[in-house]
Design a protein around this motif. Structure first.
Motif, PDB file in Angstrom:
ATOM      1  N   GLY A 200       0.776  -1.219   0.000  1.00 36.41           N
ATOM      2  CA  GLY A 200       0.000   0.000   0.000  1.00 36.41           C
ATOM      3  C   GLY A 200       0.805   1.264   0.000  1.00 36.41           C
ATOM      4  N   ASN A 201       1.684   1.472  -0.952  1.00 36.84           N
ATOM      5  CA  ASN A 201       2.398   2.728  -1.042  1.00 36.84           C
ATOM      6  C   ASN A 201       1.416   3.865  -1.209  1.00 36.84           C
ATOM      7  N   GLY A 202       1.738   5.020  -0.629  1.00 35.48           N
ATOM      8  CA  GLY A 202       0.868   6.179  -0.787  1.00 35.48           C
ATOM      9  C   GLY A 202       0.743   6.528  -2.258  1.00 35.48           C
ATOM     10  N   SER A 203      -0.454   6.901  -2.670  1.00 33.60           N
ATOM     11  CA  SER A 203      -0.662   7.287  -4.053  1.00 33.60           C
ATOM     12  C   SER A 203      -1.852   8.212  -4.141  1.00 33.60           C
ATOM     13  N   GLY A 204      -1.900   9.077  -5.162  1.00 35.96           N
ATOM     14  CA  GLY A 204      -3.005   9.994  -5.333  1.00 35.96           C
ATOM     15  C   GLY A 204      -2.480  11.368  -5.665  1.00 35.96           C
ATOM     16  N   GLY A 205      -3.337  12.381  -5.883  1.00 38.75           N
ATOM     17  CA  GLY A 205      -2.767  13.602  -6.413  1.00 38.75           C
ATOM     18  C   GLY A 205      -3.397  14.938  -6.254  1.00 38.75           C
ATOM     19  N   LEU A 206      -2.863  15.891  -7.025  1.00 36.32           N
ATOM     20  CA  LEU A 206      -3.233  17.293  -6.960  1.00 36.32           C
ATOM     21  C   LEU A 206      -4.326  17.670  -7.941  1.00 36.32           C
ATOM     22  N   GLY A 207      -4.673  16.795  -8.889  1.00 37.28           N
ATOM     23  CA  GLY A 207      -5.646  17.158  -9.908  1.00 37.28           C
ATOM     24  C   GLY A 207      -7.047  17.291  -9.345  1.00 37.28           C
ATOM     25  N   SER A 208      -7.970  17.834 -10.141  1.00 38.20           N
ATOM     26  CA  SER A 208      -9.364  17.925  -9.730  1.00 38.20           C
ATOM     27  C   SER A 208     -10.126  16.753 -10.308  1.00 38.20           C
ATOM     28  N   ALA A 209     -11.378  16.598  -9.854  1.00 36.85           N
ATOM     29  CA  ALA A 209     -12.169  15.450 -10.267  1.00 36.85           C
ATOM     30  C   ALA A 209     -12.435  15.473 -11.759  1.00 36.85           C
ATOM     31  N   GLY A 210     -12.632  14.283 -12.321  1.00 38.11           N
ATOM     32  CA  GLY A 210     -12.947  14.194 -13.740  1.00 38.11           C
ATOM     33  C   GLY A 210     -13.076  12.759 -14.159  1.00 38.11           C
ATOM     34  N   GLY A 211     -13.413  12.524 -15.442  1.00 39.73           N
ATOM     35  CA  GLY A 211     -13.520  11.169 -15.937  1.00 39.73           C
ATOM     36  C   GLY A 211     -14.842  10.523 -15.567  1.00 39.73           C
ATOM     37  N   ASP A 212     -14.986   9.223 -15.890  1.00 36.20           N
ATOM     38  CA  ASP A 212     -16.192   8.489 -15.576  1.00 36.20           C
ATOM     39  C   ASP A 212     -15.802   7.082 -15.176  1.00 36.20           C
ATOM     40  N   SER A 213     -16.804   6.208 -15.115  1.00 37.24           N
ATOM     41  CA  SER A 213     -16.526   4.860 -14.629  1.00 37.24           C
ATOM     42  C   SER A 213     -15.870   3.966 -15.681  1.00 37.24           C
ATOM     43  N   GLY A 214     -15.724   4.462 -16.909  1.00 33.94           N
ATOM     44  CA  GLY A 214     -15.099   3.675 -17.959  1.00 33.94           C
ATOM     45  C   GLY A 214     -13.606   3.843 -17.965  1.00 33.94           C
ATOM     46  N   SER A 215     -12.985   3.597 -19.122  1.00 30.02           N
ATOM     47  CA  SER A 215     -11.526   3.668 -19.212  1.00 30.02           C
ATOM     48  C   SER A 215     -11.028   5.074 -18.959  1.00 30.02           C
ATOM     49  N   GLY A 216     -11.824   6.104 -19.351  1.00 31.33           N
ATOM     50  CA  GLY A 216     -11.419   7.480 -19.099  1.00 31.33           C
ATOM     51  C   GLY A 216     -11.306   7.754 -17.621  1.00 31.33           C
ATOM     52  N   GLY A 217     -12.269   7.205 -16.827  1.00 31.39           N
ATOM     53  CA  GLY A 217     -12.220   7.380 -15.385  1.00 31.39           C
ATOM     54  C   GLY A 217     -11.013   6.706 -14.780  1.00 31.39           C
ATOM     55  N   ALA A 218     -10.667   5.526 -15.301  1.00 30.62           N
ATOM     56  CA  ALA A 218      -9.501   4.811 -14.790  1.00 30.62           C
ATOM     57  C   ALA A 218      -8.229   5.597 -15.060  1.00 30.62           C
ATOM     58  N   LEU A 219      -8.137   6.217 -16.234  1.00 29.11           N
ATOM     59  CA  LEU A 219      -6.961   7.025 -16.555  1.00 29.11           C
ATOM     60  C   LEU A 219      -6.883   8.233 -15.645  1.00 29.11           C
ATOM     61  N   GLU A 220      -8.029   8.863 -15.361  1.00 28.38           N
ATOM     62  CA  GLU A 220      -8.046  10.019 -14.465  1.00 28.38           C
ATOM     63  C   GLU A 220      -7.618   9.625 -13.065  1.00 28.38           C
ATOM     64  N   ALA A 221      -8.109   8.477 -12.588  1.00 26.77           N
ATOM     65  CA  ALA A 221      -7.728   7.997 -11.267  1.00 26.77           C
ATOM     66  C   ALA A 221      -6.219   7.774 -11.188  1.00 26.77           C
ATOM     67  N   GLY A 222      -5.647   7.201 -12.247  1.00 26.55           N
ATOM     68  CA  GLY A 222      -4.205   6.977 -12.266  1.00 26.55           C
ATOM     69  C   GLY A 222      -3.430   8.275 -12.217  1.00 26.55           C
ATOM     70  N   ARG A 223      -3.916   9.289 -12.937  1.00 25.10           N
ATOM     71  CA  ARG A 223      -3.240  10.584 -12.935  1.00 25.10           C
ATOM     72  C   ARG A 223      -3.295  11.217 -11.551  1.00 25.10           C
ATOM     73  N   ILE A 224      -4.446  11.137 -10.911  1.00 24.97           N
ATOM     74  CA  ILE A 224      -4.612  11.704  -9.572  1.00 24.97           C
ATOM     75  C   ILE A 224      -3.666  11.026  -8.589  1.00 24.97           C
TER      76      ILE A 224
END
Length: 247
Positions: A200-224
């Motif tokens: 469980g290394n710390g992970s997450g970010g500075l970006g604001s919310a975005g994306g959806d539950s599909g692949s776009g949402g997964a990419l946004e989660a990774g960026r965050i």
């Protein structure tokens, strides 16, 4: 008839005044707008709505209101007592999270059955290994950090977008989305339970919310997550010179 003329001109002024008030109220609603999105079972990103408010059950303490659901969850699960939160006391780093209402100094609430064992359990979940912090936290101060640790206090700083002391951050990260119940969120598959001190290394970010539950949402989660991880690798902003410990 001066009186009639005076009344004739007062009516348009009243209309103008009402219009200005309505515009101000509309602007206020826009500023207060809050948007939350769950990224992972234990990671929520919230933009807007920041305000320093009293923490129920902890007289004299305030925090960013978007963390009240987290506070309720931690109080219920780990029997914590908050000794300091929003604060401009020089004992805390001026560039840390206390002056923006996104940090807590914690000790056991012994009156409610709390113990240092439970606080250590929370610390191990938030930071499974030294300087490897779990999102949504930015920095964790406990054993191995000067002025912190078992018998003194646990410090938790939350990740957020850039801001300045005394001003709520536009975007923050939390375990629970604002307004949700204090019921503990379910652990995702294969995630170690709190206190086992694995992975469980710390992970997450500075970006604001975005994306959806599909692949776009997964990419946004990774960026965050990558953005938060970058924050965690530069923890000087979060460090405090001591903090308020055992009450």
């Amino acid at each position: 008839m001066p009186g009639a003329n005076q009344q004739t001109f007062q009516f348009p002024r009243r209309i103008a005044t009402v219009a200005i008030v309505l515009l101000m109220l509309t602007a206020g609603v826009a500023v207060a707008k809050i948007s939350s999105e769950r990224i992972d079972p234990k990671l929520c990103v919230t933009t807007g709505g920041g305000k320093f408010v009293k923490i129920p059950g902890f007289p004299g303490e305030r925090i960013d209101r978007r963390l009240r659901s987290d506070v309720a969850y931690l109080v219920r699960k780990y029997k914590i007592f908050i000794t300091d939160a929003y604060s401009n006391d020089p004992v805390h780093s001026a560039n840390g999270e206390h002056p923006i209402g996104l940090a807590m100094d914690i000790v056991p609430n012994k009156a409610a059955g709390g113990s240092w064992k439970q606080i250590s359990r929370l610390a191990r979940w938030a930071e499974p290994k030294q300087n490897q912090v779990r999102a949504p936290f930015r920095w964790v101060g406990y054993n191995g950090d000067a002025g912190h640790g078992r018998g003194h206090h646990l410090h938790l700083s939350y990740a957020h977008s850039d801001t300045r002391p005394g001003k709520p951050a536009r975007t923050i990260y939390s375990i629970k989305c604002p307004g949700s119940s204090s019921k503990p969120p379910k652990d995702p598959p294969n995630e170690p339970q709190p206190g086992k001190g694995e992975g469980g290394n710390g992970s997450g970010g500075l970006g604001s919310a975005g994306g959806d539950s599909g692949s776009g949402g997964a990419l946004e989660a990774g960026r965050i997550k990558r953005n938060i991880q970058r924050q965690q690798h530069h923890p000087r902003r979060s460090r405090e010179s001591g903090g308020i410990g055992v009450r």
